[in-house]
Design a protein around this motif. Sequence first.
Motif, PDB file in Angstrom:
ATOM      1  N   PRO A 215       0.775  -1.102   0.052  1.00 50.68           N
ATOM      2  CA  PRO A 215       0.253  -0.153   0.066  1.00 50.68           C
ATOM      3  C   PRO A 215       0.926   1.201  -0.018  1.00 50.68           C
ATOM      4  CG  PRO A 215       0.078  -1.027   2.302  1.00 50.68           C
ATOM      5  CD  PRO A 215       0.899  -1.825   1.235  1.00 50.68           C
ATOM      6  N   VAL A 216       1.404   1.670  -1.011  1.00 51.99           N
ATOM      7  CA  VAL A 216       2.481   2.738  -1.211  1.00 51.99           C
ATOM      8  C   VAL A 216       1.598   4.114  -1.001  1.00 51.99           C
ATOM      9  CG1 VAL A 216       4.063   1.211  -2.626  1.00 51.99           C
ATOM     10  CG2 VAL A 216       2.259   2.507  -3.650  1.00 51.99           C
ATOM     11  N   ARG A 217       0.673   4.119  -1.476  1.00 51.32           N
ATOM     12  CA  ARG A 217      -0.460   5.417  -0.997  1.00 51.32           C
ATOM     13  C   ARG A 217      -0.724   5.483   0.344  1.00 51.32           C
ATOM     14  NH1 ARG A 217      -5.782   6.614  -2.675  1.00 51.32           N
ATOM     15  NH2 ARG A 217      -5.749   4.882  -3.941  1.00 51.32           N
ATOM     16  N   ALA A 218      -0.272   6.601   1.034  1.00 50.61           N
ATOM     17  CA  ALA A 218      -0.877   6.632   2.423  1.00 50.61           C
ATOM     18  C   ALA A 218      -2.069   7.150   2.239  1.00 50.61           C
ATOM     19  CB  ALA A 218      -0.001   7.583   3.242  1.00 50.61           C
ATOM     20  N   GLN A 219      -3.336   6.909   3.019  1.00 52.57           N
ATOM     21  CA  GLN A 219      -4.530   7.653   3.036  1.00 52.57           C
ATOM     22  C   GLN A 219      -5.166   7.644   4.296  1.00 52.57           C
ATOM     23  OE1 GLN A 219      -7.692   5.594   0.623  1.00 52.57           O
ATOM     24  NE2 GLN A 219      -7.985   7.274  -0.458  1.00 52.57           N
ATOM     25  N   LEU A 220      -5.799   8.845   4.744  1.00 48.52           N
ATOM     26  CA  LEU A 220      -6.423   8.848   6.043  1.00 48.52           C
ATOM     27  C   LEU A 220      -7.526   8.049   6.304  1.00 48.52           C
ATOM     28  CD1 LEU A 220      -6.318  10.321   8.856  1.00 48.52           C
ATOM     29  CD2 LEU A 220      -7.641  12.038   7.817  1.00 48.52           C
ATOM     30  N   ALA A 376       1.335   8.383  12.794  1.00 49.37           N
ATOM     31  CA  ALA A 376       2.460   9.466  12.511  1.00 49.37           C
ATOM     32  C   ALA A 376       2.826   9.288  11.201  1.00 49.37           C
ATOM     33  CB  ALA A 376       3.592   8.874  13.179  1.00 49.37           C
ATOM     34  N   GLU A 377       2.337   8.236  10.274  1.00 48.29           N
ATOM     35  CA  GLU A 377       2.847   8.229   9.016  1.00 48.29           C
ATOM     36  C   GLU A 377       1.733   7.950   7.945  1.00 48.29           C
ATOM     37  OE1 GLU A 377       6.705   6.659   7.805  1.00 48.29           O
ATOM     38  OE2 GLU A 377       6.209   5.599   9.757  1.00 48.29           O
ATOM     39  N   PHE A 378       0.771   6.998   8.184  1.00 49.43           N
ATOM     40  CA  PHE A 378      -0.027   6.416   7.067  1.00 49.43           C
ATOM     41  C   PHE A 378      -1.594   6.342   7.144  1.00 49.43           C
ATOM     42  CE2 PHE A 378       3.755   3.489   7.610  1.00 49.43           C
ATOM     43  CZ  PHE A 378       4.638   4.049   6.600  1.00 49.43           C
ATOM     44  N   GLY A 379      -2.063   6.667   8.335  1.00 51.29           N
ATOM     45  CA  GLY A 379      -3.596   6.661   8.204  1.00 51.29           C
ATOM     46  C   GLY A 379      -3.996   5.081   7.959  1.00 51.29           C
ATOM     47  N   TYR A 380      -4.736   4.871   6.861  1.00 48.52           N
ATOM     48  CA  TYR A 380      -5.019   3.633   6.609  1.00 48.52           C
ATOM     49  C   TYR A 380      -6.348   2.993   7.231  1.00 48.52           C
ATOM     50  CZ  TYR A 380      -0.315   2.095   4.425  1.00 48.52           C
ATOM     51  OH  TYR A 380       0.732   2.369   3.555  1.00 48.52           O
ATOM     52  N   TYR A 381      -7.029   4.161   7.926  1.00 52.06           N
ATOM     53  CA  TYR A 381      -7.991   3.833   8.668  1.00 52.06           C
ATOM     54  C   TYR A 381      -9.540   3.218   7.850  1.00 52.06           C
ATOM     55  CZ  TYR A 381      -5.309   6.194  12.027  1.00 52.06           C
ATOM     56  OH  TYR A 381      -4.144   6.497  12.641  1.00 52.06           O
ATOM     57  N   GLN A 382      -9.610   2.061   8.045  1.00 52.22           N
ATOM     58  CA  GLN A 382     -10.778   1.265   7.287  1.00 52.22           C
ATOM     59  C   GLN A 382     -12.349   1.679   7.829  1.00 52.22           C
ATOM     60  OE1 GLN A 382      -9.173  -2.401   8.281  1.00 52.22           O
ATOM     61  NE2 GLN A 382      -7.031  -1.714   7.633  1.00 52.22           N
ATOM     62  N   THR A 383     -12.765   2.554   7.186  1.00 50.22           N
ATOM     63  CA  THR A 383     -14.112   2.982   7.441  1.00 50.22           C
ATOM     64  C   THR A 383     -15.231   2.484   6.825  1.00 50.22           C
ATOM     65  OG1 THR A 383     -13.836   5.019   5.995  1.00 50.22           O
ATOM     66  CG2 THR A 383     -12.936   5.298   8.236  1.00 50.22           C
ATOM     67  N   CYS A 384     -16.464   2.845   7.067  1.00 52.35           N
ATOM     68  CA  CYS A 384     -17.721   2.462   6.532  1.00 52.35           C
ATOM     69  C   CYS A 384     -18.871   3.297   6.680  1.00 52.35           C
ATOM     70  CB  CYS A 384     -18.276   1.117   7.127  1.00 52.35           C
ATOM     71  SG  CYS A 384     -19.578   0.199   6.158  1.00 52.35           S
ATOM     72  N   GLU A 385     -18.461   4.457   6.290  1.00 53.09           N
ATOM     73  CA  GLU A 385     -19.417   5.736   6.148  1.00 53.09           C
ATOM     74  C   GLU A 385     -20.145   6.027   5.043  1.00 53.09           C
ATOM     75  OE1 GLU A 385     -18.213   8.775   9.504  1.00 53.09           O
ATOM     76  OE2 GLU A 385     -16.144   8.092   8.907  1.00 53.09           O
ATOM     77  N   GLN A 416      -3.678  14.052   9.074  1.00 54.17           N
ATOM     78  CA  GLN A 416      -3.847  14.237   7.759  1.00 54.17           C
ATOM     79  C   GLN A 416      -2.486  14.825   7.191  1.00 54.17           C
ATOM     80  OE1 GLN A 416      -6.587  13.600   5.169  1.00 54.17           O
ATOM     81  NE2 GLN A 416      -4.603  13.701   4.123  1.00 54.17           N
ATOM     82  N   GLY A 417      -1.877  15.689   7.794  1.00 56.85           N
ATOM     83  CA  GLY A 417      -0.506  16.276   7.573  1.00 56.85           C
ATOM     84  C   GLY A 417       0.423  15.121   7.385  1.00 56.85           C
ATOM     85  N   ALA A 418       0.588  14.149   8.321  1.00 54.60           N
ATOM     86  CA  ALA A 418       1.552  13.300   8.239  1.00 54.60           C
ATOM     87  C   ALA A 418       1.300  12.634   6.966  1.00 54.60           C
ATOM     88  CB  ALA A 418       1.310  12.486   9.588  1.00 54.60           C
ATOM     89  N   VAL A 419       0.208  12.085   6.626  1.00 58.15           N
ATOM     90  CA  VAL A 419      -0.328  11.488   5.574  1.00 58.15           C
ATOM     91  C   VAL A 419       0.197  11.991   4.245  1.00 58.15           C
ATOM     92  CG1 VAL A 419      -2.073  10.580   4.136  1.00 58.15           C
ATOM     93  CG2 VAL A 419      -2.149  10.058   6.526  1.00 58.15           C
TER      94      VAL A 419
END
Length: 507
Positions: A215-220, A376-385, A416-419
């Motif tokens: 997952p080379v693209r970080a995403q909040l 601190a770097e990646f986010g990757y939070y798996q949401t369902c909204e 978000q800034g870290a991402v």
Amino acid sequence: MWLLISALLLLQPALNLGSGGRNMWLIKEKVHRSRELRLQKHLLDNWKALPAEGKADWVVPKEGLFPQPLDHFNRRNNGTFKQRYWVNAELWEHQRGPVFLFIGGEGALTPYSVLAGEHVDLARKYRALLVSLEHRYYGASINPDGLSDQNIQFLSSQQGLADLATFHEFIKQQYALTGKHRWICFGGSYPGSLSAWFRMKFPHLVFAAVASSAPVRAQLDFTGYNEVVSRSLSNPVVGGSLKCRTAVAQAFSRLDRILARGNTSGLEADFRSCQKLNGSGDRGEFAGNLADIVMGTVQYNAEEPGSDIANLCRIMTNQSLGSTYRRLTVLNKKYMDVMGLPCVDNSHRNVLEQLRSTEVKPFGVGLRQWYYQTCAEFGYYQTCEDKGCPLSRWLTLRSQVAICVQVFGIDPGNVQGAVNFTNDYYGADHPASSRVIFVNGDIDPWHALSVLKNQSRSEVALIINGTAHCANMNPEEEGDPPSLRQARQKVDDQIGTWLAKEHPYPW
């Protein structure tokens, strides 16, 4: 050799994590333990197939620790830690054989990192020196005080890449390597990203890279994760159907309505909660744990017999079991039986306590460490909204990012800034590099953040139909689908082509 295999049965597995909840952590640990057992069997079968004189020639991989700077970017900091590595020189052709580097990630490595897997099969063909490096702050590669709030700041992908560069020099000196010994790195999931980034940031050290499920693209707000889950539940290639996806969505929709009403005693009994659901935190954990069963099944489809999308869909479309809600209770009961759980811990307070623990364990997963990296770097939070998500709407970005401040004191607004910085630093899913192979399965939800199209003639993307997370990294098995076999062959062919341009093969 037999003593080595027996000893490895006692080791805890390494683990690749997302940002999922408690059930996801347990699922991943079980999957990786299963992978370790398959590697043991593969290794033992190969050993038994050898002639009697060959059995005595097997060499136990060399395990070592060497000092790494705690902070590569501040020479006024003289702190160090001991980093663990393994070396297997059994297959190596000393004069020109390449070096295959297996990169560690979010959990402890074991000697299997240089004994079995796709990269070891390739090393046998190309007569490579096999080395692996455990990631800083995971496994045994951490100081006793490393997980404190003060010292966890030295855990980052940038520091990890600098560790790899230092390790490169260390191995070069230990084995008298020259420019003839080309380095190719391998990794899966987060280490897959590190593999691609190591080639990109240190092209003078790394000749080529294989990045599996990276997952080379970080995403909040990683909404794409459950978009892939939705498509996979509907995919007939892996036993899914639109009827299955609809049934899952209906079950979670009813679950959410009950949670919203606040009277959760029925849910606690039906889904065997270890405790009452007190407040929104516990309700969120409860919904997340149930969603993890579906998400984990998709992410690791067919890693274990009976734990796959097809079996999940057989349960969720079986009208004789009752309503879709009742079918979800059956799915939960099956999960608990497989995991050996008398009840499910849905306490949000317990999760926070676990993440706040600074106890260093030299084995297994690094839960506190990995969640810190997501903050601190990646986010990757798996949401369902979003409307297309078939799981619980209690999987919110707000609840997951809140853990960053509750555990680490990192303001949610700073994540978000870290991402953004991570994507600017590495190039997200459009990295400017060369000689990198990105391998992904289309069932794997993590492929949504990877490189899915060729970026250049030497940045190659392979998509494997019907396979899940890091499937190509396992050794070949008789039951592997043709698409997986073909992908492994393409990786082999590409590596052979690149190496042949330097030195004709065989030597």
